[in-house]
Design an enzyme around this catalytic site. Structure first.
Site, PDB file in Angstrom:
ATOM      1  N   ARG A 242       0.856  -1.188   0.000  1.00  0.00           N
ATOM      2  CA  ARG A 242       0.000   0.000   0.000  1.00  0.00           C
ATOM      3  C   ARG A 242       0.890   1.235   0.000  1.00  0.00           C
ATOM      4  NH1 ARG A 242      -3.462  -2.247  -1.939  1.00  0.00           N
ATOM      5  NH2 ARG A 242      -5.598  -2.606  -1.259  1.00  0.00           N
ATOM      6  N   GLU A 271      -3.434   7.672  -4.736  1.00  0.00           N
ATOM      7  CA  GLU A 271      -3.716   7.227  -6.105  1.00  0.00           C
ATOM      8  C   GLU A 271      -4.965   7.915  -6.638  1.00  0.00           C
ATOM      9  OE1 GLU A 271      -3.875   2.947  -6.130  1.00  0.00           O
ATOM     10  OE2 GLU A 271      -1.923   2.790  -5.150  1.00  0.00           O
ATOM     11  N   HIS A 289      -0.770   0.453 -10.155  1.00  0.00           N
ATOM     12  CA  HIS A 289      -1.469  -0.498  -9.277  1.00  0.00           C
ATOM     13  C   HIS A 289      -1.973  -1.725 -10.068  1.00  0.00           C
ATOM     14  CE1 HIS A 289      -3.729  -0.676  -5.184  1.00  0.00           C
ATOM     15  NE2 HIS A 289      -3.449  -1.897  -5.623  1.00  0.00           N
TER      16      HIS A 289
HETATM   17  C1  DGY Z   1      -5.663  -5.630  -3.283  1.00  0.00           C
HETATM   18  O1  DGY Z   1      -6.198  -6.688  -3.511  1.00  0.00           O
HETATM   19  O2  DGY Z   1      -5.465  -5.215  -2.145  1.00  0.00           O
HETATM   20  C2  DGY Z   1      -5.251  -4.804  -4.460  1.00  0.00           C
HETATM   21  O3  DGY Z   1      -4.244  -3.915  -4.128  1.00  0.00           O
HETATM   22  C3  DGY Z   1      -6.441  -4.065  -5.029  1.00  0.00           C
HETATM   23  O4  DGY Z   1      -7.122  -3.472  -3.989  1.00  0.00           O
END
Ligand code: DGY
Length: 323
Positions: A242, A271, A289
């Site tokens: 994250r 983001e 991402h």
């Molecule tokens: C997750 O599965 O956490 C991905 O980053 C998308 O949210």
């Protein structure tokens, strides 16, 4: 019996949308743009279930007020730091996620970033496309060998373990692990990994550091200027976890000053906004991402959400309940 009313907040793979529509009274967000706080507040009063993604910020304020109808937030994704879990709990709303099904693809992407930054693949591709390549020479875009190097993994859940397997069995890397709890000796043995107690110890001896811990307030800026300073000169930082886990301004500084070898980021604090300092930073590969972005995985995530919903509305405990 009336079918539960559910809101899918973004467009999902067709096969999953079709199956959901057969089982539930589905509303889709055909515009496929993130829902703001007002829309989410309304949704909590309109639907029995909301199926959010990482782009839906369900902070404490959206849970305030009377007449909440929603009983479950069935999140599409493993990470759920965009949902205020204690506010959801306080309103008696269950929360589920989608673990397991995205571990392989997210691990593949962490390795993609590691190779891209260590082997300067991003720079090379840009050079070639911009017509700047003048041909082969012994000193051209010389990178760093990853085979046999030491990989430090922070957070040794399913994705961290999948990264370790690829790195150890594919690239002969030595694996160091830092994790909140003790990792079972059998799990460490699968990749010859050694667990260290402190993140700082791992940072000081790893040639590459890959982040696989959860996001959220507890891990905000876990990697800050001070910790970046503990990394070996020339080491690489990879983040597919994250964005908030890394202090982006401090990372940009460390890259500009050449204090670390480079970084690969798939996730960002705000983001889709990328700070100008990161845009300008050298030796940085950035992806939008994409960790779980394969057809197979995105469908599997959707079907996993559906399993959780079916269990919940049939009165069974959903397997992926996190709150
Ligand atoms: C997750 O599965 O956490 C991905 O980053 C998308 O949210």
């Amino acid at each position: 019996m009336t079918r539960p009313k559910i809101l899918i907040t973004r467009r999902w793979p067709e096969a999953v949308e079709a199956r959901l529509a057969a089982a539930f009274d589905v509303t889709r967000n055909d515009a496929d743009t993130p829902l703001g706080p007002d829309a989410l507040r309304d949704a909590l009063r309109t639907f029995d279930a909301i199926l959010p993604t990482v782009t839906d910020r369900l902070g404490p304020e959206v849970f305030e007020g009377p007449d909440i109808r929603t009983r479950i937030l069935a999140n599409y994704g493993v990470g759920f730091s965009h949902i205020d879990i204690s506010a959801a709990k306080a309103r008696g709303i269950a929360v589920t996620n989608t673990p397991d099904v995205l571990s392989d693809c997210t691990a593949d992407l962490a390795l993609t970033l590691m190779l891209m930054v260590a082997r300067r693949a991003g720079e090379g591709e840009r050079e070639l496309r911009e017509g700047r390549w003048t041909g082969w020479r012994p000193t051209h875009l010389v990178g760093t060998k990853v085979s046999g190097a030491t990989l430090g993994i922070i957070g040794f859940g399913r994705i961290g373990q999948a990264v370790a397997k690829r790195a150890h069995h594919g690239f002969g890397m030595r694996i160091l692990v830092q994790n909140r709890s003790a990792v079972a000796p059998g799990v460490l043995a699968e990749t010859g990994a050694r667990q260290v107690d402190a993140i700082d110890d791992l940072l000081a001896i790893s040639d590459c550091v890959s982040l696989h811990c959860p996001g959220g307030a507890a891990n905000r800026h876990l990697i800050d200027a001070w910790r970046l300073g503990l990394m070996k000169p020339g080491a690489f930082l990879i983040n597919t976890a994250r964005g908030e886990v890394v202090d982006e301004a401090a990372l940009a500084d460390a890259l500009v000053q050449g204090r670390i070898g480079g970084a690969g980021l798939d996730v960002f604090e705000n983001e889709p906004r990328i700070p100008a300092s990161l845009m300008a930073a050298p030796n940085l590969v950035m992806l939008p991402h994409l960790g779980s972005a394969t057809r197979e995985t995105r469908e599997a995530m959707g079907f996993r959400v559906m399993d959780n919903l079916v269990d919940f509305f049939d009165g069974r405990e959903p397997r992926d309940r996190v709150a």
